[in-house]
Motif scaffolding. Sequence first.
Motif, mmCIF file in Angstrom:
data_model
loop_
_atom_site.group_PDB
_atom_site.id
_atom_site.type_symbol
_atom_site.label_atom_id
_atom_site.label_comp_id
_atom_site.label_asym_id
_atom_site.label_seq_id
_atom_site.Cartn_x
_atom_site.Cartn_y
_atom_site.Cartn_z
ATOM 1 N N ASP A 56 6.618 -11.874 -6.327
ATOM 2 C CA ASP A 56 5.714 -11.937 -5.171
ATOM 3 C C ASP A 56 5.972 -10.827 -4.154
ATOM 4 O O ASP A 56 5.210 -10.654 -3.205
ATOM 5 C CB ASP A 56 5.744 -13.331 -4.509
ATOM 6 N N LYS A 57 7.045 -10.051 -4.356
ATOM 7 C CA LYS A 57 7.286 -8.887 -3.491
ATOM 8 C C LYS A 57 6.865 -7.589 -4.178
ATOM 9 O O LYS A 57 7.160 -6.493 -3.693
ATOM 10 C CB LYS A 57 8.756 -8.818 -3.115
ATOM 11 N N GLY A 58 6.219 -7.708 -5.324
ATOM 12 C CA GLY A 58 5.747 -6.517 -6.031
ATOM 13 C C GLY A 58 6.835 -5.795 -6.803
ATOM 14 O O GLY A 58 6.659 -4.628 -7.177
ATOM 15 N N MET A 100 9.474 4.038 -11.281
ATOM 16 C CA MET A 100 8.886 2.703 -11.332
ATOM 17 C C MET A 100 7.363 2.741 -11.212
ATOM 18 O O MET A 100 6.818 3.295 -10.261
ATOM 19 C CB MET A 100 9.428 1.840 -10.177
ATOM 20 N N LEU A 101 6.684 2.126 -12.157
ATOM 21 C CA LEU A 101 5.241 1.898 -12.052
ATOM 22 C C LEU A 101 5.094 0.393 -11.901
ATOM 23 O O LEU A 101 5.143 -0.333 -12.890
ATOM 24 C CB LEU A 101 4.543 2.419 -13.315
ATOM 25 N N ALA A 102 4.995 -0.077 -10.658
ATOM 26 C CA ALA A 102 4.994 -1.523 -10.387
ATOM 27 C C ALA A 102 3.556 -2.015 -10.225
ATOM 28 O O ALA A 102 2.903 -2.368 -11.213
ATOM 29 C CB ALA A 102 5.855 -1.810 -9.172
ATOM 30 N N THR A 103 3.021 -2.013 -8.987
ATOM 31 C CA THR A 103 1.600 -2.374 -8.832
ATOM 32 C C THR A 103 0.696 -1.244 -9.314
ATOM 33 O O THR A 103 -0.491 -1.440 -9.534
ATOM 34 C CB THR A 103 1.245 -2.647 -7.350
ATOM 35 N N ALA A 122 7.619 0.360 -16.532
ATOM 36 C CA ALA A 122 6.251 0.076 -16.090
ATOM 37 C C ALA A 122 5.995 -1.423 -16.214
ATOM 38 O O ALA A 122 6.598 -2.103 -17.048
ATOM 39 C CB ALA A 122 5.250 0.855 -16.936
ATOM 40 N N ALA A 123 5.112 -1.925 -15.361
ATOM 41 C CA ALA A 123 4.676 -3.321 -15.462
ATOM 42 C C ALA A 123 3.257 -3.325 -16.010
ATOM 43 O O ALA A 123 2.435 -2.477 -15.628
ATOM 44 C CB ALA A 123 4.707 -3.990 -14.097
ATOM 45 N N LEU A 124 3.005 -4.296 -16.863
ATOM 46 C CA LEU A 124 1.697 -4.349 -17.518
ATOM 47 C C LEU A 124 0.555 -4.371 -16.499
ATOM 48 O O LEU A 124 -0.417 -3.616 -16.620
ATOM 49 C CB LEU A 124 1.650 -5.597 -18.408
ATOM 50 N N GLU A 125 0.695 -5.213 -15.469
ATOM 51 C CA GLU A 125 -0.439 -5.296 -14.517
ATOM 52 C C GLU A 125 -0.612 -4.001 -13.721
ATOM 53 O O GLU A 125 -1.729 -3.663 -13.328
ATOM 54 C CB GLU A 125 -0.311 -6.520 -13.606
ATOM 55 N N GLY A 126 0.483 -3.269 -13.512
ATOM 56 C CA GLY A 126 0.372 -1.973 -12.838
ATOM 57 C C GLY A 126 -0.387 -0.972 -13.696
ATOM 58 O O GLY A 126 -1.213 -0.190 -13.201
ATOM 59 N N CYS A 127 -0.116 -1.020 -14.996
ATOM 60 C CA CYS A 127 -0.835 -0.113 -15.908
ATOM 61 C C CYS A 127 -2.313 -0.458 -15.958
ATOM 62 O O CYS A 127 -3.171 0.435 -15.975
ATOM 63 C CB CYS A 127 -0.243 -0.218 -17.321
ATOM 64 N N GLN A 187 0.855 -1.207 0.000
ATOM 65 C CA GLN A 187 0.000 0.000 0.000
ATOM 66 C C GLN A 187 0.882 1.244 0.000
ATOM 67 O O GLN A 187 1.845 1.320 0.760
ATOM 68 C CB GLN A 187 -0.874 0.041 1.252
ATOM 69 N N ALA A 188 0.523 2.213 -0.824
ATOM 70 C CA ALA A 188 1.286 3.465 -0.860
ATOM 71 C C ALA A 188 0.716 4.444 0.154
ATOM 72 O O ALA A 188 -0.500 4.514 0.339
ATOM 73 C CB ALA A 188 1.203 4.059 -2.260
ATOM 74 N N SER A 189 1.589 5.191 0.823
ATOM 75 C CA SER A 189 1.115 6.262 1.699
ATOM 76 C C SER A 189 1.919 7.529 1.420
ATOM 77 O O SER A 189 3.044 7.472 0.919
ATOM 78 C CB SER A 189 1.248 5.863 3.171
#
Length: 213
Positions: free
Chosen positions: A193-195, A132-135, A161-166, A109-111
């Motif tokens: 698995d660590k994002g 980085m655009l990860a999750t 960027a990661a496809l699933e994050g986009c 979760q981002a804060s």
Amino acid sequence: MRVHVVDHPLVSHKLTNLRDENTDSPTFRRLVDQLVTLLAYEATRDVRVGPVDIVTPVGPTSGVRLTDPQPLVVPILRAGLGMLDGMMRLLPTAEVGFLGMMRNEETLQASTYAERLPDDLSGRQCYVLDPMLATGGTLAAAIRFLTDRGADDITAICLLAALEGCERLERDLAGLDVPVTVVTAAMDEKLNDKGYIVPGLGDAGDRLYGLAG
Ligand SMILES: O=P(O)(O)OC[C@H]1O[C@H](OP(=O)(O)OP(=O)(O)O)[C@H](O)[C@@H]1O
Ligand SMILES: O=c1cc[nH]c(=O)[nH]1
Ligand SMILES: [Mg+2]
């Protein structure tokens, strides 16, 4: 949401060196700086300009200049700070606002821990910098933060960027009546698995600035 993957051999060359685990911090910082300038060239394709009349040493002519209000550049601390100088080299008259965001490495979760932005962002072209655009959680939260302040034109520049994050970002922003563009040097296939982005480049903040502890 529009996603633009910049297809250029120099971008790919520099990104490959950036990904390489043998690239040390000083070289990593220099490559980030160079890459953001190349991406910014594409990202600012729609930057607002207006006509002006000038006189050259030879005679009068007309041209264009950036119009006010000047664009706002928003690096997402920490890692986005590594992209600021390269961006400002291209847009020296831009203003800069800061957002400090951190992803919890357990929950992903981002804060937000810091913010220094103009109160009213309406009518501003906003350029968000985050390598980085990860999750996608951080960028989604950053974009919400800006639109809550009235931002109506947002371009994010991400090195990777990661496809699933986009896809997640697109879902999160559905219903938001603000044009959002993501400009990136590459779209990687997955997250681990660590994002973390795979193959990615590891932890961008740590590679730029060392371990945060
Ligand atoms: O798309 P997400 O899954 O949200 O992850 C991406 C975010 O993670 C990294 O920041 P981090 O939280 O590590 O902070 P840092 O820049 O201080 O290292 C990166 O710079 C992004 O801001
Ligand atoms: O791969 C990743 C994911 C999040 N943050 C990073 O720095 N790298
Ligand atoms: Mg980090």
